[in-house]
Write a protein that holds these residues in place. Sequence first.
Motif, PDB file in Angstrom:
ATOM      1  N   THR A 129      25.487 -16.603   8.008  1.00  0.00           N
ATOM      2  CA  THR A 129      25.032 -15.696   9.060  1.00  0.00           C
ATOM      3  C   THR A 129      24.201 -14.534   8.524  1.00  0.00           C
ATOM      4  OG1 THR A 129      27.118 -14.489   8.943  1.00  0.00           O
ATOM      5  CG2 THR A 129      26.934 -16.191  10.624  1.00  0.00           C
ATOM      6  N   ARG A 130      24.520 -14.035   7.346  1.00  0.00           N
ATOM      7  CA  ARG A 130      23.734 -12.920   6.810  1.00  0.00           C
ATOM      8  C   ARG A 130      22.325 -13.425   6.475  1.00  0.00           C
ATOM      9  NH1 ARG A 130      22.232 -10.310   2.352  1.00  0.00           N
ATOM     10  NH2 ARG A 130      23.300 -11.547   0.795  1.00  0.00           N
ATOM     11  N   GLY A 131      21.342 -12.795   7.072  1.00  0.00           N
ATOM     12  CA  GLY A 131      19.965 -13.196   6.822  1.00  0.00           C
ATOM     13  C   GLY A 131      19.482 -14.327   7.704  1.00  0.00           C
ATOM     14  N   ALA A 132      20.236 -14.696   8.712  1.00  0.00           N
ATOM     15  CA  ALA A 132      19.820 -15.790   9.601  1.00  0.00           C
ATOM     16  C   ALA A 132      19.364 -15.208  10.938  1.00  0.00           C
ATOM     17  CB  ALA A 132      20.967 -16.780   9.801  1.00  0.00           C
ATOM     18  N   TYR A 133      18.081 -14.926  11.008  1.00  0.00           N
ATOM     19  CA  TYR A 133      17.491 -14.347  12.216  1.00  0.00           C
ATOM     20  C   TYR A 133      16.079 -14.882  12.404  1.00  0.00           C
ATOM     21  CZ  TYR A 133      20.867 -10.752  10.812  1.00  0.00           C
ATOM     22  OH  TYR A 133      21.976 -10.097  10.379  1.00  0.00           O
ATOM     23  N   VAL A 134      15.625 -14.800  13.636  1.00  0.00           N
ATOM     24  CA  VAL A 134      14.216 -14.973  13.985  1.00  0.00           C
ATOM     25  C   VAL A 134      13.851 -13.760  14.821  1.00  0.00           C
ATOM     26  CG1 VAL A 134      12.525 -16.314  15.281  1.00  0.00           C
ATOM     27  CG2 VAL A 134      14.305 -17.497  14.011  1.00  0.00           C
ATOM     28  N   THR A 135      12.704 -13.159  14.534  1.00  0.00           N
ATOM     29  CA  THR A 135      12.248 -12.000  15.308  1.00  0.00           C
ATOM     30  C   THR A 135      10.869 -12.280  15.876  1.00  0.00           C
ATOM     31  OG1 THR A 135      13.477 -10.433  13.945  1.00  0.00           O
ATOM     32  CG2 THR A 135      11.643  -9.550  15.206  1.00  0.00           C
ATOM     33  N   LEU A 136      10.697 -11.906  17.124  1.00  0.00           N
ATOM     34  CA  LEU A 136       9.397 -11.923  17.781  1.00  0.00           C
ATOM     35  C   LEU A 136       9.033 -10.476  18.084  1.00  0.00           C
ATOM     36  CD1 LEU A 136       6.935 -13.008  19.262  1.00  0.00           C
ATOM     37  CD2 LEU A 136       8.427 -13.549  21.193  1.00  0.00           C
ATOM     38  N   ALA A 137       7.974  -9.997  17.464  1.00  0.00           N
ATOM     39  CA  ALA A 137       7.439  -8.661  17.738  1.00  0.00           C
ATOM     40  C   ALA A 137       6.253  -8.853  18.677  1.00  0.00           C
ATOM     41  CB  ALA A 137       7.023  -7.964  16.454  1.00  0.00           C
ATOM     42  N   ALA A 138       6.473  -8.561  19.942  1.00  0.00           N
ATOM     43  CA  ALA A 138       5.426  -8.730  20.949  1.00  0.00           C
ATOM     44  C   ALA A 138       4.531  -7.496  20.958  1.00  0.00           C
ATOM     45  CB  ALA A 138       6.051  -8.945  22.325  1.00  0.00           C
ATOM     46  N   HIS A 139       3.253  -7.731  20.971  1.00  0.00           N
ATOM     47  CA  HIS A 139       2.261  -6.649  20.947  1.00  0.00           C
ATOM     48  C   HIS A 139       2.458  -5.744  19.739  1.00  0.00           C
ATOM     49  CE1 HIS A 139       0.828  -7.876  24.846  1.00  0.00           C
ATOM     50  NE2 HIS A 139       2.072  -7.897  25.270  1.00  0.00           N
ATOM     51  N   ALA A 140       2.782  -6.369  18.592  1.00  0.00           N
ATOM     52  CA  ALA A 140       2.988  -5.593  17.368  1.00  0.00           C
ATOM     53  C   ALA A 140       2.793  -6.484  16.147  1.00  0.00           C
ATOM     54  CB  ALA A 140       4.384  -4.983  17.341  1.00  0.00           C
ATOM     55  N   HIS A 141       2.360  -5.870  15.057  1.00  0.00           N
ATOM     56  CA  HIS A 141       2.221  -6.561  13.773  1.00  0.00           C
ATOM     57  C   HIS A 141       3.497  -6.483  12.950  1.00  0.00           C
ATOM     58  CE1 HIS A 141      -1.979  -7.774  13.386  1.00  0.00           C
ATOM     59  NE2 HIS A 141      -2.297  -6.692  14.066  1.00  0.00           N
ATOM     60  N   ASP A 142       4.343  -5.495  13.240  1.00  0.00           N
ATOM     61  CA  ASP A 142       5.474  -5.211  12.361  1.00  0.00           C
ATOM     62  C   ASP A 142       6.801  -5.232  13.115  1.00  0.00           C
ATOM     63  OD1 ASP A 142       4.631  -2.781  13.704  1.00  0.00           O
ATOM     64  OD2 ASP A 142       6.068  -1.753  12.425  1.00  0.00           O
ATOM     65  N   LEU A 143       7.873  -5.318  12.355  1.00  0.00           N
ATOM     66  CA  LEU A 143       9.222  -5.356  12.919  1.00  0.00           C
ATOM     67  C   LEU A 143       9.633  -4.046  13.582  1.00  0.00           C
ATOM     68  CD1 LEU A 143      11.017  -7.088   9.929  1.00  0.00           C
ATOM     69  CD2 LEU A 143      10.627  -8.083  12.187  1.00  0.00           C
ATOM     70  N   TYR A 144       9.047  -2.951  13.174  1.00  0.00           N
ATOM     71  CA  TYR A 144       9.469  -1.630  13.642  1.00  0.00           C
ATOM     72  C   TYR A 144       8.648  -1.129  14.826  1.00  0.00           C
ATOM     73  CZ  TYR A 144      11.595  -2.101   9.119  1.00  0.00           C
ATOM     74  OH  TYR A 144      12.301  -2.587   8.061  1.00  0.00           O
ATOM     75  N   LEU A 145       7.699  -1.928  15.269  1.00  0.00           N
ATOM     76  CA  LEU A 145       6.843  -1.612  16.411  1.00  0.00           C
ATOM     77  C   LEU A 145       5.981  -0.376  16.146  1.00  0.00           C
ATOM     78  CD1 LEU A 145       9.410  -2.280  19.291  1.00  0.00           C
ATOM     79  CD2 LEU A 145       7.894  -3.901  18.134  1.00  0.00           C
TER      80      LEU A 145
END
Length: 186
Positions: A129-145
């Motif tokens: 579970t640690r490190g098992a993610y998928v992220t969609l950053a909508a209208h952004a280049h980066d994870l932090y928006l």
Amino acid sequence: MSNSYAQPILRTGDLAEALRVVRQLLELADTSSVEVDLQAVARTPGELKRLAEVVPEADWWAYGSDRPGSSREGGTAADHLPVFLSDWSRPIHMAEVFLAAAGSASAMVRWDFDGWPAAPEVNLGRGGTRGAYVTLAAHAHDLYLNEPADVHTVFVHVKQVEAERAPWLAAQVGLRAIGELAMAPL
């Protein structure tokens, strides 16, 4: 707080395409237990109203360095625009509801699940579970928006010691890594 390492694998102007890739990645993953974390930057009263309707319990704080105002301090988010909204551990169906409410606002959805599959081609067993993610950053280049954009970016998250899993995952959905692997605090 734990950290994962994220690597972008897709940038596209088509949100439906980004969601298709997310679904393909989730089909690979162990999603016996899956939830989503939601974040967005509301810059206008309209964006805030739409987002607050779908995540009324979201925490918020004034967006930008050294700006006062947050849900913990009381007051209303509308008095502190722009604001950063965050809601955690939501049911998976909330991902698309949240993205629809966000409209053109920068928003992030992170799918949190039980693990990645074994990647024998790169000598990795099943990931936990640690490190098992998928992220969609909508209208952004980066994870932090912090970098608004006209594109949507899909990231895969892995453990740092399993960095080879990120490009392997990209290849499983017909893509390749398009950026550097970077630490992603959770």
